[in-house]
Write an enzyme that holds these catalytic residues in place. Structure first.
Site, PDB file in Angstrom:
ATOM      1  N   ASP A   1      -6.775  -8.130   4.769  1.00 23.88           N
ATOM      2  CA  ASP A   1      -5.944  -8.968   3.895  1.00 23.88           C
ATOM      3  C   ASP A   1      -5.408 -10.211   4.606  1.00 23.88           C
ATOM      4  O   ASP A   1      -4.721 -11.027   3.988  1.00 23.88           O
ATOM      5  CB  ASP A   1      -4.767  -8.146   3.354  1.00 23.88           C
ATOM      6  CG  ASP A   1      -5.246  -7.083   2.372  1.00 23.88           C
ATOM      7  OD1 ASP A   1      -6.343  -7.241   1.797  1.00 23.88           O
ATOM      8  OD2 ASP A   1      -4.532  -6.082   2.182  1.00 23.88           O
TER       9      ASP A   1
ATOM     10  N   SER B   1     -13.535   0.962   2.726  1.00 22.45           N
ATOM     11  CA  SER B   1     -12.515   0.671   1.718  1.00 22.45           C
ATOM     12  C   SER B   1     -11.517   1.816   1.625  1.00 22.45           C
ATOM     13  O   SER B   1     -11.875   2.930   1.257  1.00 22.45           O
ATOM     14  CB  SER B   1     -13.167   0.454   0.350  1.00 22.45           C
ATOM     15  OG  SER B   1     -12.185   0.549  -0.660  1.00 22.45           O
TER      16      SER B   1
ATOM     17  N   ARG C   1     -12.396 -14.986  -1.404  1.00 18.45           N
ATOM     18  CA  ARG C   1     -11.525 -15.647  -0.417  1.00 18.45           C
ATOM     19  C   ARG C   1     -12.291 -16.518   0.564  1.00 18.45           C
ATOM     20  O   ARG C   1     -11.696 -17.407   1.192  1.00 18.45           O
ATOM     21  CB  ARG C   1     -10.661 -14.609   0.318  1.00 18.45           C
ATOM     22  CG  ARG C   1      -9.565 -14.089  -0.583  1.00 18.45           C
ATOM     23  CD  ARG C   1      -8.617 -13.135   0.086  1.00 18.45           C
ATOM     24  NE  ARG C   1      -7.547 -12.795  -0.841  1.00 18.45           N
ATOM     25  CZ  ARG C   1      -6.789 -11.718  -0.764  1.00 18.45           C
ATOM     26  NH1 ARG C   1      -6.974 -10.854   0.217  1.00 18.45           N
ATOM     27  NH2 ARG C   1      -5.842 -11.503  -1.655  1.00 18.45           N
TER      28      ARG C   1
ATOM     29  N   LYS D   1     -12.207  -9.870  -3.289  1.00 10.49           N
ATOM     30  CA  LYS D   1     -10.750  -9.654  -3.319  1.00 10.49           C
ATOM     31  C   LYS D   1     -10.189 -10.323  -4.581  1.00 10.49           C
ATOM     32  O   LYS D   1     -10.925 -10.602  -5.508  1.00 10.49           O
ATOM     33  CB  LYS D   1     -10.118 -10.192  -2.035  1.00 10.49           C
ATOM     34  CG  LYS D   1     -10.521  -9.398  -0.798  1.00 10.49           C
ATOM     35  CD  LYS D   1      -9.999  -7.978  -0.869  1.00 10.49           C
ATOM     36  CE  LYS D   1     -10.439  -7.136   0.312  1.00 10.49           C
ATOM     37  NZ  LYS D   1     -10.067  -5.722   0.135  1.00 10.49           N
TER      38      LYS D   1
ATOM     39  N   SER E   1       0.833  -1.215   0.000  1.00  4.31           N
ATOM     40  CA  SER E   1       0.000   0.000   0.000  1.00  4.31           C
ATOM     41  C   SER E   1       0.864   1.260   0.000  1.00  4.31           C
ATOM     42  O   SER E   1       0.590   2.222  -0.725  1.00  4.31           O
ATOM     43  CB  SER E   1      -0.896   0.031   1.239  1.00  4.31           C
ATOM     44  OG  SER E   1      -1.825  -1.018   1.219  1.00  4.31           O
TER      45      SER E   1
HETATM   46  C1  S3P Z   1      -5.664  -1.465   0.099  1.00  2.00           C
HETATM   47  C2  S3P Z   1      -6.928  -1.510   0.661  1.00  2.00           C
HETATM   48  C3  S3P Z   1      -7.671  -2.763   0.873  1.00  2.00           C
HETATM   49  C4  S3P Z   1      -6.746  -3.983   0.821  1.00  2.00           C
HETATM   50  C5  S3P Z   1      -5.803  -3.933  -0.348  1.00  2.00           C
HETATM   51  C6  S3P Z   1      -4.932  -2.692  -0.292  1.00  2.00           C
HETATM   52  C7  S3P Z   1      -5.016  -0.164  -0.107  1.00  2.00           C
HETATM   53  O1  S3P Z   1      -8.637  -2.899  -0.156  1.00  2.00           O
HETATM   54  O2  S3P Z   1      -7.521  -5.155   0.761  1.00  2.00           O
HETATM   55  O3  S3P Z   1      -4.970  -5.081  -0.367  1.00  2.00           O
HETATM   56  O4  S3P Z   1      -3.800  -0.115  -0.382  1.00  2.00           O
HETATM   57  O5  S3P Z   1      -5.708   0.858   0.018  1.00  2.00           O
HETATM   58  P1  S3P Z   1     -10.131  -2.287  -0.026  1.00  2.00           P
HETATM   59  O6  S3P Z   1     -10.040  -0.818  -0.096  1.00  2.00           O
HETATM   60  O7  S3P Z   1     -10.880  -2.869  -1.197  1.00  2.00           O
HETATM   61  O8  S3P Z   1     -10.660  -2.795   1.281  1.00  2.00           O
END
Ligand code: S3P
Length: 434
Positions: A317, A169, A348, A344, A25
């Protein structure tokens, strides 16, 4: 991509001291925000994964010079918020939902049109969740039935909105904040539950006046970003597989160095500890504005729990790893409030339930979670459905199975944890290519 399978089997107790790769991220955001800044941003600890490299390649196509003088190092020559150039064709996000959703917001504010494409898995993932709130800001994005490819029309005047998200999210929140850089007035995002705050923290680190508290973030459009250096912590989500494996395998003791422990990411620590895990944080510090610590994990006997729903976004995750911990543990573990797992890189809930059942574990699927009855795993064959985290979770499961586990379709592990197999073997995993 050539198809690749693994054979995983019980190894030795897991021992040693390792550094897992940089946070996915943070790496995505460092490239994006560095590209929009005035000046040069040096990113240390950049994740050399396929997802984050896809983001860097996209910014090169948008006219940003990015040097890679050494593995894990990127030097981004920012072009300023108004300096991106029209690309000469579709921009390929590969498997990366973060790239596609954040870029949808960022590109909606440009003068030029662009098209975002992704692989088969990404093309099945829901994009209306970004398209609709961005449309309220004045963006125009066309998609087929809410899925990629996304055709983003530039040259629009965006306006700030006050938006309450339906799903928790970080990707959607971040898309709106990045569009908000280009909007007139204030963009404010409210979340049903707080999610990871890296976009907000990084905008602030680049000198952008952004206000944020858990569950809410706001900024005014029209300011500039000043380049700064970014030190990316090790990815907690990659560390999670080793935390679970060392907890499960008797005689294990592992030290994971300088792992990012932002509270919006460490829900799994709370849940594993409630199950009886022995995980200690040592040498706490700060790296690039993020809390980090060494995580020292020793084998412990676990018991099943009901996962508190408030932890779900903070471990979103980590459910593949948690499902494995639950499967190898006495008692029953209940997961609810996690319907997001179905959208995802794979569904999952379904992929983990199918794989665990193939290894002899009783799992009840729920629309928003699962009930996992811990037991003794046997050898067998499972399919990761091209989902990196599912593949790694079953490599962990095999460490406590009664025989060999064949894991199909594992090449995508390189999207988030390149070198997982070698690192895992180095600490004692039984794992080889099929
Ligand atoms: C992420 C947010 C999450 C996570 C993804 C990375 C990010 O997704 O599952 O692996 O970097 O902002 P969501 O925003 O769909 O929950």
């Amino acid at each position: 991509m050539p198809r690749q399978d693994w054979i995983a089997f019980p190894g030795t107790p897991l021992r040693g001291e390792v550094a897992v790769p940089g946070d996915k991220s943070v790496s995505h955001r460092a490239v994006m925000i560095g590209a929009l800044a005035d000046g040069t941003t040096r990113i240390e600890g950049f994740l050399e994964g396929e997802d984050t490299r896809a983001t860097a390649a996209i910014f090169e196509r948008l006219g940003v010079r990015i040097e890679a003088p050494a593995p894990g190092l990127r030097v981004v020559h920012g072009v300023g918020v108004d300096g991106l150039q029209a690309p000469d064709g579709p921009l390929d996000c590969g498997n990366a939902g973060t790239a596609m959703r954040l870029l949808a917001g960022l590109l909606a504010g440009q003068r030029f049109d662009s098209v975002l494409v992704g692989d088969a898995s990404l093309s099945r993932r829901p994009m209306r969740r970004v398209i609709e709130p961005l449309a309220r800001m004045g963006a125009r994005i066309e998609a087929e039935d809410g899925h990629a490819p996304l055709r983003i029309f530039g040259g629009r005047r965006l306006k700030g909105v006050d938006c309450t998200l339906e799903v928790a999210s970080a990707q959607v929140k971040s898309a709106l904040l990045l569009a908000g850089l280009y909007a007139q007035g204030e963009s404010r995002v409210r979340e049903p539950r707080p999610t990871r705050d890296y976009t907000e923290r990084m905008l602030a680190a680049f000198g952008y006046p952004a206000a944020f508290i858990p569950g809410e973030a706001a900024l005014l459009g029209g300011f500039r970003l000043q380049a700064t250096d970014v030190q990316v912590p090790a990815d907690f989500s990659s560390a999670a597989f080793l935390l679970v494996a060392a907890t499960l395998v008797p005689g294990s003791e592992l030290r994971l160095r300088r792992v990012g422990v932002n509270p919006r990411r460490t829900g799994l620590l709370h849940v594993l500890r409630a199950m009886g895990a022995d995980i200690v944080e040592e040498n706490p510090g700060e790296q690039g504005g993020e809390p980090v610590a060494d995580l020292v994990v020793r084998h412990a006997r676990l018991r099943g729990v009901a996962v508190p729903e408030e932890h779900v976004p903070d471990m979103i995750d980590e459910f593949p790893a948690l499902f494995v911990a639950a499967a190898c543990t006495e008692g029953t573990t209940v997961v609810r409030g996690a319907a997001e797992l179905r959208v995802k890189e794979s569904d999952r809930i379904a992929t983990m339930a199918a794989g665990l059942r193939a290894l002899g574990i009783e799992v009840e699927e729920l629309p928003d979670g699962a009930v996992i009855h811990g037991g003794r795993l046997r050898g067998g064959a499972v399919d990761s459905h091209g989902d990196h985290r599912v593949a790694m979770a079953f490599a962990v499961a095999a460490q406590c199975a009664g025989g060999e586990v064949r894991i199909a379709d594992v090449a995508n592990v390189a999207t988030s944890f390149p070198g997982f197999d070698a690192l895992a073997r180095g600490v004692g995993f039984g794992l080889r290519e099929a």
